[in-house]
Design an enzyme around this catalytic site. Structure first.
Site, short mmCIF file in Angstrom:
data_model
loop_
_atom_site.label_atom_id
_atom_site.label_comp_id
_atom_site.label_asym_id
_atom_site.label_seq_id
_atom_site.Cartn_x
_atom_site.Cartn_y
_atom_site.Cartn_z
N GLU A 137 49.27 14.35 58.36
CA GLU A 137 49.20 15.69 57.76
C GLU A 137 48.81 16.69 58.84
O GLU A 137 47.88 16.44 59.62
CB GLU A 137 48.18 15.73 56.64
CG GLU A 137 47.94 17.12 56.05
CD GLU A 137 46.82 17.16 55.03
OE1 GLU A 137 46.12 18.19 54.97
OE2 GLU A 137 46.64 16.16 54.29
N GLU A 142 44.35 26.50 56.63
CA GLU A 142 43.62 26.33 55.37
C GLU A 142 42.40 27.25 55.43
O GLU A 142 41.82 27.49 56.49
CB GLU A 142 43.24 24.87 55.12
CG GLU A 142 42.48 24.18 56.21
CD GLU A 142 42.20 22.71 55.86
OE1 GLU A 142 42.35 22.33 54.69
OE2 GLU A 142 41.82 21.96 56.77
#
Length: 673
Positions: A137, A142
């Site tokens: 990932e 974020e």
């Protein structure tokens, strides 16, 4: 002219010392959101397994993503929905668009308040099979809570001993304003940027410390979560509705290198059909292991018969099996005639690279780069199980292959991820992947799974991972609280409550989003997961046999008083048991492309003579004929019988009716005479 930049490299950091070329970025895909949301995006709905693995508080809905003023807007709301206090949206390009290496970026403006968790990220294309974090990932951005002066880039992977590992770094960026968030990624390094300014990098060259996951294709995900393990569970309800704005998402690849731009006309997933035998390239025993040999086999529609052709350079391709993630490989780097073709983890050697040469009519020669020979079926075999080897090019038909585009859809559902249930229990499982399984030891028990998407109408293979100490179990599958019953399936004895096997059946479903239910008709058994796979249309998969259509007997859309069982016929799978007079099966939308005579073949088995079937169209309104079924010496001793029928041009529902029992049927083939 090649421009070289000198730089300092640390394992993780920004300072570098190496020399590398300046990428020449070429746009290969984008969504500017000027004409709505592209069909390349798929919505994920619900709250996932354990709140998407993070104990998140929101329920994802399609309705929470809209285009406003040429921008994608994901709106998080404080609203009660299906037992949850918040709703939001999550989109991904999985199954539609994926890429290996390049530059991926989005221009975004994001909210900042207590309890929010915004992400723009990518995951490995193989995530359904190896699970997170082994799939890898990379979080382009974020952001959580009220720290509106910080965004973070993160990378997650699995170390060689299976442990979760990650690195991250924050950028001093006020995400409330629009910024361009980018990641540049190649076989050696991943770099993070905000507005073109690099702030983080991680070295992945050689798969160091288990980072080989980042040398596979990836898909992109956008979502706004509320609450969870990272942002916490204290949510500012006064901040809703909260909006995340995405101006565009763009993907570039480096045109100044040999990979992957160039002639990429064959890039994609294919079924690979041999011209001589009309059988399909297949990994023996559907193995995921290095060293498993390739063979030819009857069409199954499974992912061990689907291969990803990835263009590398100058008509050179890497060919990867979809199920295993392993690459086609010439055994032991051999250059002689007769060397077998196997699968192996990709290392970039010439015995794992192939040129693909068109010979016309949709057929190709597949030529190992290290030997220059042809990939062919050994000994001109037409049998299932025929070996795949390399041999000198004599223009042999056994060395020519039709590439049939695969647009498969597959979804894995963990059995414990139900949104509602009755009379079932959870327990630890010893099955591969660990986690929990569901105990189904009460008749009438059930589990329901929210918002399961069937993206197109047609046949789907439903697989169930089950275990049982004794025979006699039975499950049924339905949609929308039993309003649509799809079928039933016997659960066999597997030798123990943690001895696992996979059973399956084929069902026909209209496109749409449903609540899917599993009902315990007869106890007791355990279930670990359910897998839904779209079966490609057979009419597109039998192009090697002119004007011919093969129908698997179990692919009916409606039926009465028949049962499925495992078959010992070539190709495996299921056959239909026809042991009751008056039983029938119906097959939807069977095309007869021109008026005239057709040969209809039936693959049958019977212990005794005296069986009889009839063939009709449109629920018996047109009866085409009857055919006696001989004794074949056993219910798994197979033979092919046929008759000639006359049909007017058109598309019909085709029916097979049991005039006299008992017999089994595996497939039907229709050929224009």
């Amino acid at each position: 002219m090649l421009v070289l930049l000198c730089c300092v490299v640390l394992h993780v950091g920004v300072a570098r010392i190496c020399c590398s070329h300046e990428p020449k970025w070429q746009l290969v895909w984008s969504d500017e959101f000027t004409n709505g949301i592209s069909s390349d995006w798929e919505f994920e709905m619900g709250n996932g397994l354990n709140g998407w693995g993070n104990n998140e508080l929101q329920y994802y809905r399609r309705e929470n993503a809209q285009v406003e003023g040429g921008k994608l807007v994901i709106t998080a709301k404080r609203e009660d929905y299906d037992g949850f206090k918040y709703t939001s949206a999550r989109l991904k390009t999985q199954f539609d668009k994926s890429w290996k290496y390049g530059k991926i970026e989005a221009k975004m403006a994001i909210p900042s308040f207590r309890g929010v968790w915004v992400m723009f990220w990518m995951s490995g294309d193989n995530t359904n099979y190896v699970r997170w974090p082994s799939s890898g990932e990379i979080d382009f951005i974020e952001h959580r809570n009220t720290n509106n002066e910080k965004v973070r880039g993160t990378i997650h992977w699995s170390t060689p001993d299976g442990a979760h590992a990650h690195h991250n770094r924050e950028s001093n960026t006020n995400g409330i304003d629009y910024h361009i968030y980018s990641v540049e990624w190649n076989s050696s390094i991943v770099k993070w940027f905000v507005n073109g300014n690099q702030y983080f990098e991680v070295k992945i060259q050689g798969g160091v410390n288990g980072k080989s996951a980042f040398r596979n294709k990836v898909f992109v995900i956008l979502n706004m979560a509320i609450g969870g393990n990272w942002p916490g569970f204290d949510v500012a309800d006064e901040a809703f509705p909260a909006k995340m704005y995405i101006d565009y998402v763009r993907v570039y690849q480096d045109a100044s290198t040999s990979s992957p731009v160039g002639d990429t006309s064959l890039d994609g997933y294919y079924f690979v059909q041999n011209r001589h035998s009309e059988l399909y390239l297949d990994v023996t025993d559907a193995s995921n292991e290095d060293g498993a040999f390739l063979q030819q086999w009857s069409y199954s529609g499974n992912e061990n018969q689907q291969f990803d052709f990835e263009h590398l350079e100058n008509n050179v391709y890497k060919i990867t099996n979809k199920k295993s993630g392993k690459s086609l490989d010439v055994y032991n780097f051999g250059t002689e005639n007769g060397v077998r073709i196997q699968q192996w983890s990709y290392g970039g050697a010439r015995n794992q690279q192939f040129t693909v040469q068109s010979v016309g009519d949709g057929y190709y020669k597949i030529i190992p780069r290290g030997s220059g020979k042809l990939v062919e079926v050994a000994d001109f075999s037409k049998d299932a199980g025929g070996k795949i080897q390399q041999w000198s090019d004599n223009n042999q038909l056994s060395g020519q292959w039709k590439l049939i585009k695969s647009k498969s859809y597959s979804k894995l559902i963990q059995a414990e991820s139900y949104f509602d249930s009755s009379k079932v229990q959870l327990e630890d499982t010893s099955d591969v992947g660990g986690g929990k399984n569901v105990k189904c030891d009460n008749e009438g028990a059930w589990m329901a799974y929210k918002d399961i998407d069937f993206p197109s109408s047609g046949n789907y293979r439903i697989e169930y991972r089950v275990a049982s100490e004794r025979a006699g179990g039975k499950l049924s599958l339905d949609l929308n609280a039993g309003s649509i019953v799809l079928g039933m399936l016997d659960v066999p004895s597997t030798g123990g409550w943690q001895k696992w096997t996979t059973i399956s059946h084929t069902v026909n479903v209209d496109s749409g989003t449903y609540n899917l239910g599993i009902y315990v008709q007869r106890a007791s058994w355990n279930i670990n997961w359910i897998k839904i796979t779209k079966i490609p249309e057979q009419s597109n998969l039998n192009q090697g046999r002119r004007n011919s259509k093969l129908i698997q007997a179990e692919s009916y859309f409606s039926y009465s008083e028949v049962q499925l069982e495992d078959t010992l016929d070539v190709g495996g799978g299921k056959n239909v048991k026809c042991d009751k007079e008056g039983a029938w099966m119906a097959y939807k939308d069977i095309d007869f492309p021109s008026s005239g005579s057709y040969r209809v073949e039936y693959r049958v088995a019977s212990e005794r003579a005296g069986g009889k079937l009839s063939l009709d169209l449109n629920a018996g309104s047109i009866v085409l004929g009857m055919l006696d079924i001989p004794s074949t010496g056993g219910l798994q001793k197979w033979t092919t019988i046929s008759h000639i029928v006359n049909v007017d041009l058109g598309t019909y529902n085709l029916g097979i009716y049991v005039q006299k029992a008992s017999w089994n049927i595996n497939w039907i083939r229709i050929t224009k005479v």
